[in-house]
Design a protein around this motif. Structure first.
Motif, PDB file in Angstrom:
ATOM      1  N   LEU A  72       4.400  46.074 -36.920  1.00 13.70           N
ATOM      2  CA  LEU A  72       3.455  45.893 -38.026  1.00 13.70           C
ATOM      3  C   LEU A  72       2.364  44.887 -37.672  1.00 13.70           C
ATOM      4  O   LEU A  72       1.226  45.011 -38.141  1.00 13.70           O
ATOM      5  N   ASP A  73       2.695  43.935 -36.822  1.00 13.03           N
ATOM      6  CA  ASP A  73       1.674  42.987 -36.363  1.00 13.03           C
ATOM      7  C   ASP A  73       0.593  43.716 -35.547  1.00 13.03           C
ATOM      8  O   ASP A  73      -0.608  43.442 -35.694  1.00 13.03           O
ATOM      9  N   ILE A  74       1.029  44.670 -34.727  1.00 15.35           N
ATOM     10  CA  ILE A  74       0.053  45.442 -33.929  1.00 15.35           C
ATOM     11  C   ILE A  74      -0.806  46.317 -34.853  1.00 15.35           C
ATOM     12  O   ILE A  74      -2.034  46.387 -34.703  1.00 15.35           O
ATOM     13  N   VAL A  75      -0.178  46.968 -35.843  1.00 16.68           N
ATOM     14  CA  VAL A  75      -0.950  47.813 -36.772  1.00 16.68           C
ATOM     15  C   VAL A  75      -1.955  46.945 -37.537  1.00 16.68           C
ATOM     16  O   VAL A  75      -3.135  47.294 -37.662  1.00 16.68           O
ATOM     17  N   PRO A 118      -1.618  42.302 -26.616  1.00 14.16           N
ATOM     18  CA  PRO A 118      -0.439  41.466 -26.407  1.00 14.16           C
ATOM     19  C   PRO A 118       0.264  41.197 -27.735  1.00 14.16           C
ATOM     20  O   PRO A 118      -0.382  40.763 -28.704  1.00 14.16           O
ATOM     21  N   THR A 119       1.542  41.469 -27.789  1.00 16.25           N
ATOM     22  CA  THR A 119       2.319  41.196 -28.995  1.00 16.25           C
ATOM     23  C   THR A 119       2.306  39.702 -29.289  1.00 16.25           C
ATOM     24  O   THR A 119       2.370  38.888 -28.365  1.00 16.25           O
ATOM     25  N   ALA A 120       2.244  39.344 -30.561  1.00 14.83           N
ATOM     26  CA  ALA A 120       2.308  37.921 -30.930  1.00 14.83           C
ATOM     27  C   ALA A 120       3.612  37.336 -30.402  1.00 14.83           C
ATOM     28  O   ALA A 120       4.666  37.977 -30.483  1.00 14.83           O
ATOM     29  N   MET A 127     -14.597  53.496 -35.648  1.00 14.12           N
ATOM     30  CA  MET A 127     -13.786  54.260 -34.702  1.00 14.12           C
ATOM     31  C   MET A 127     -12.376  54.465 -35.269  1.00 14.12           C
ATOM     32  O   MET A 127     -11.828  53.557 -35.887  1.00 14.12           O
ATOM     33  N   ARG A 128     -11.834  55.670 -35.072  1.00 19.32           N
ATOM     34  CA  ARG A 128     -10.464  55.952 -35.513  1.00 19.32           C
ATOM     35  C   ARG A 128      -9.524  55.890 -34.303  1.00 19.32           C
ATOM     36  O   ARG A 128      -9.811  56.510 -33.276  1.00 19.32           O
ATOM     37  N   VAL A 129      -8.439  55.136 -34.439  1.00 15.25           N
ATOM     38  CA  VAL A 129      -7.487  55.001 -33.328  1.00 15.25           C
ATOM     39  C   VAL A 129      -6.098  55.408 -33.788  1.00 15.25           C
ATOM     40  O   VAL A 129      -5.849  55.538 -34.988  1.00 15.25           O
ATOM     41  N   ILE A 130      -5.216  55.556 -32.807  1.00 14.15           N
ATOM     42  CA  ILE A 130      -3.843  55.958 -33.118  1.00 14.15           C
ATOM     43  C   ILE A 130      -2.874  54.905 -32.589  1.00 14.15           C
ATOM     44  O   ILE A 130      -3.056  54.392 -31.480  1.00 14.15           O
ATOM     45  N   CYS A 131      -1.895  54.548 -33.411  1.00 15.85           N
ATOM     46  CA  CYS A 131      -0.811  53.644 -32.990  1.00 15.85           C
ATOM     47  C   CYS A 131       0.470  54.485 -32.950  1.00 15.85           C
ATOM     48  O   CYS A 131       1.073  54.731 -34.000  1.00 15.85           O
ATOM     49  N   PRO A 132       0.876  54.938 -31.774  1.00 16.66           N
ATOM     50  CA  PRO A 132       2.053  55.794 -31.712  1.00 16.66           C
ATOM     51  C   PRO A 132       3.320  54.995 -31.417  1.00 16.66           C
ATOM     52  O   PRO A 132       3.263  53.897 -30.870  1.00 16.66           O
ATOM     53  N   GLY A 133       4.457  55.571 -31.762  1.00 19.17           N
ATOM     54  CA  GLY A 133       5.728  54.933 -31.429  1.00 19.17           C
ATOM     55  C   GLY A 133       6.877  55.717 -32.010  1.00 19.17           C
ATOM     56  O   GLY A 133       6.670  56.697 -32.738  1.00 19.17           O
ATOM     57  N   SER A 134       8.088  55.271 -31.686  1.00 21.10           N
ATOM     58  CA  SER A 134       9.282  55.884 -32.269  1.00 21.10           C
ATOM     59  C   SER A 134       9.606  55.226 -33.613  1.00 21.10           C
ATOM     60  O   SER A 134      10.107  55.873 -34.523  1.00 21.10           O
ATOM     61  N   PHE A 135       9.382  53.913 -33.700  1.00 17.91           N
ATOM     62  CA  PHE A 135       9.589  53.163 -34.944  1.00 17.91           C
ATOM     63  C   PHE A 135      10.981  53.416 -35.534  1.00 17.91           C
ATOM     64  O   PHE A 135      11.111  53.794 -36.686  1.00 17.91           O
ATOM     65  N   CYS A 189      -8.863  60.983 -32.958  1.00 17.71           N
ATOM     66  CA  CYS A 189      -8.695  59.571 -32.564  1.00 17.71           C
ATOM     67  C   CYS A 189      -9.337  59.334 -31.202  1.00 17.71           C
ATOM     68  O   CYS A 189      -9.128  60.102 -30.260  1.00 17.71           O
ATOM     69  N   ALA A 190     -10.099  58.235 -31.109  1.00 19.03           N
ATOM     70  CA  ALA A 190     -10.846  57.957 -29.885  1.00 19.03           C
ATOM     71  C   ALA A 190     -10.057  57.105 -28.902  1.00 19.03           C
ATOM     72  O   ALA A 190     -10.414  57.009 -27.731  1.00 19.03           O
ATOM     73  N   ALA A 191      -9.001  56.460 -29.365  1.00 21.59           N
ATOM     74  CA  ALA A 191      -8.207  55.615 -28.460  1.00 21.59           C
ATOM     75  C   ALA A 191      -6.791  55.453 -28.992  1.00 21.59           C
ATOM     76  O   ALA A 191      -6.530  55.631 -30.188  1.00 21.59           O
ATOM     77  N   ILE A 192      -5.910  55.108 -28.052  1.00 23.24           N
ATOM     78  CA  ILE A 192      -4.502  54.824 -28.373  1.00 23.24           C
ATOM     79  C   ILE A 192      -4.334  53.303 -28.352  1.00 23.24           C
ATOM     80  O   ILE A 192      -4.819  52.649 -27.428  1.00 23.24           O
ATOM     81  N   VAL A 193      -3.675  52.752 -29.365  1.00 21.91           N
ATOM     82  CA  VAL A 193      -3.431  51.298 -29.395  1.00 21.91           C
ATOM     83  C   VAL A 193      -1.933  51.055 -29.330  1.00 21.91           C
ATOM     84  O   VAL A 193      -1.170  51.614 -30.125  1.00 21.91           O
ATOM     85  N   LYS A 194      -1.517  50.223 -28.361  1.00 21.32           N
ATOM     86  CA  LYS A 194      -0.094  49.895 -28.240  1.00 21.32           C
ATOM     87  C   LYS A 194       0.084  48.413 -27.988  1.00 21.32           C
ATOM     88  O   LYS A 194      -0.826  47.740 -27.499  1.00 21.32           O
ATOM     89  N   GLY A 195       1.278  47.917 -28.282  1.00 20.95           N
ATOM     90  CA  GLY A 195       1.574  46.495 -28.056  1.00 20.95           C
ATOM     91  C   GLY A 195       2.288  46.295 -26.730  1.00 20.95           C
ATOM     92  O   GLY A 195       3.036  47.172 -26.280  1.00 20.95           O
ATOM     93  N   LEU A 196       2.047  45.139 -26.142  1.00 18.15           N
ATOM     94  CA  LEU A 196       2.730  44.751 -24.894  1.00 18.15           C
ATOM     95  C   LEU A 196       3.521  43.488 -25.179  1.00 18.15           C
ATOM     96  O   LEU A 196       2.937  42.443 -25.489  1.00 18.15           O
ATOM     97  N   ARG A 197       4.848  43.560 -25.055  1.00 16.21           N
ATOM     98  CA  ARG A 197       5.669  42.389 -25.392  1.00 16.21           C
ATOM     99  C   ARG A 197       5.859  41.448 -24.208  1.00 16.21           C
ATOM    100  O   ARG A 197       5.876  40.246 -24.342  1.00 16.21           O
ATOM    101  N   PHE A 198       6.075  42.037 -23.039  1.00 12.85           N
ATOM    102  CA  PHE A 198       6.371  41.226 -21.844  1.00 12.85           C
ATOM    103  C   PHE A 198       5.977  42.052 -20.624  1.00 12.85           C
ATOM    104  O   PHE A 198       5.689  43.257 -20.735  1.00 12.85           O
ATOM    105  N   PRO A 199       5.959  41.428 -19.419  1.00 11.58           N
ATOM    106  CA  PRO A 199       5.458  42.141 -18.240  1.00 11.58           C
ATOM    107  C   PRO A 199       6.160  43.476 -17.990  1.00 11.58           C
ATOM    108  O   PRO A 199       5.529  44.438 -17.548  1.00 11.58           O
TER     109      PRO A 199
END
Ligand code: PNS
Length: 165
Positions: free
Chosen positions: A17-20, A116-118, A1-9, A81-91
């Protein structure tokens, strides 16, 4: 499966980079997409952000980095891309990410996977890194060495280099 990690970076951090890296272990192909959040002023230009990410992701053959304008769902469609992948740092992140995930799903049916972000990177944000760097603080433990060099160069040039959106 191909996914996308979007952001402003702006700039890419060890947290991004941990999420990627984790997306690389979960999915066959990862498109890292450098976009524009219309609510933000950027320090680095889109080309600079793409260049920083390309360097930082060079070790992962299944990752491709690109810049985009417009809607994320359109890039997802164009890139297959079949899904979007993003990190969650806090609530607090969840509220906004949930809303975006629901809007993106309503637009095209695309799914969002929230990782969940490390814990060791949960305090990082590009905004804070820019702020600390602007006032001469040490951000060397938050970003890759090559990004640190670019931040130093940008700060040495002064605030007139700031990209306005
Ligand atoms: O790192 P950021 O600033 O949270 O990244 C946000 C970004 C660029 C991924 C997001 O703003 C985005 O997807 N922008 C493109 C426009 C869009 O599709 N917005 C979402 C519809 S609600």
């Amino acid at each position: 499966m191909r996914v996308i990690c979007p952001g402003s970076f702006d700039p890419v951090t060890h947290g991004h980079l941990d999420i990627v890296r984790r997306a690389v272990t979960l999915f066959d192909e990862v498109v890292v997409a450098v976009g524009r959040n219309s609510a933000k002023n950027y320090l680095f230009t889109p080309d600079e952000r793409v260049a920083m990410l390309s360097e930082a992701c060079a070790e992962w053959p299944s990752v491709r980095v690109l810049g985009f304008e417009g809607l994320l769902v359109d890039v997802c469609r164009q890139q297959g891309c079949a899904a979007i992948v993003k990190g969650l740092r806090f609530p607090g992140d969840f509220e906004f990410e949930l809303q975006m995930a629901q809007m993106n799903h309503a637009l095209t049916g695309i799914e969002t996977v929230l990782l969940p972000t490390a814990a060791r990177w949960a305090h990082l944000s590009s905004t804070m890194i820019r702020e600390v760097a602007r006032f001469g603080g040490d951000v060397s433990s938050f970003v890759p060495e090559a990004v640190l060099e670019r931040i130093r160069a940008k700060m040495a040039l002064g605030p007139q280099t700031k990209e306005r959106t």
